[in-house]
Design a protein around this motif. Structure first.
Motif: not given
Length: 186
Positions: A77-85, A87-90, A143-148, A155-159
């Motif tokens: 599914l393509k959803l909207q991230c609750s934090r940065c708004l 798009d993310l693939d779920f 939410l977008h997943p965290d990296d390693e 999105d870094p600008a939004i964060l």
């Protein structure tokens, strides 16, 4: 034809893709495959799905007095991230079972996985079931997943902007006295 009316007819047409005509089928196992896209989610007004590419494999066992449907759902599914708004693939992976009994509609079983159909019905609309099974896989907060390294992939600008807002929110001095009392009590 008015655009609203045409849009409604297209929705009804797209939901016809999720109808299984069971009355003429022999007793035994029958397999169906459905390609689910955003049209299904557009029909349900409260859906937050932007786009969808999900395969539904439905194995239906027809018996004398009931149908047993086993759903296997796989896709994204393509959803909207609750934090940065953004798009993310779920990913969606689910297996569900639905029992359809034949009888009077007053004999409702009161269970989510059991449904009663009239003896006069010839087909079964599974659009709402497929929608609900998929939406049950979506968490309350997407939410977008965290990296390693444990850092957010939003999105870094939004964060950065959100960090600025949190720094601006200082404690109201009127509440500081209450917080001090609370800490003293602990």
């Amino acid at each position: 034809m008015q655009p609203e009316k045409r849009k409604e007819q297209n929705k009804v047409k797209s939901l016809k893709d999720y109808i299984i005509p069971f009355r003429g089928l022999k007793i035994g196992v029958h397999n169906f495959k459905f390609d689910i896209n955003k049209e299904l989610f557009e029909f349900f007004e409260s859906s937050e799905v932007i786009d969808a590419k999900v395969k539904a494999l439905v194995e239906m066992e027809r018996k004398e007095t009931m149908l047993i449907l086993n759903f296997k759902l796989h896709g994204q599914l393509k959803l909207q991230c609750s934090r940065c708004l953004g798009d993310l693939d779920f990913p969606v992976e689910a297996e569900e079972t639905l029992y359809i009994k034949f009888g009077s509609e007053e004999a409702d079983e009161g269970s989510d996985d059991i449904r009663v159909l009239s003896d006069k019905d010839n087909d079964l609309d599974i659009s709402k079931d497929v929608y609900e099974y998929i939406m049950l896989q979506v968490p309350f907060q997407v939410l977008h997943p965290d990296d390693e390294d444990g850092e957010s992939t939003c999105d870094p600008a939004i964060l950065e902007r959100l960090q600025g807002f949190s720094k601006e929110n200082t404690i109201d001095p009127r509440w500081e006295a209450l917080n001090k009392l609370k800490k003293d009590k602990e």
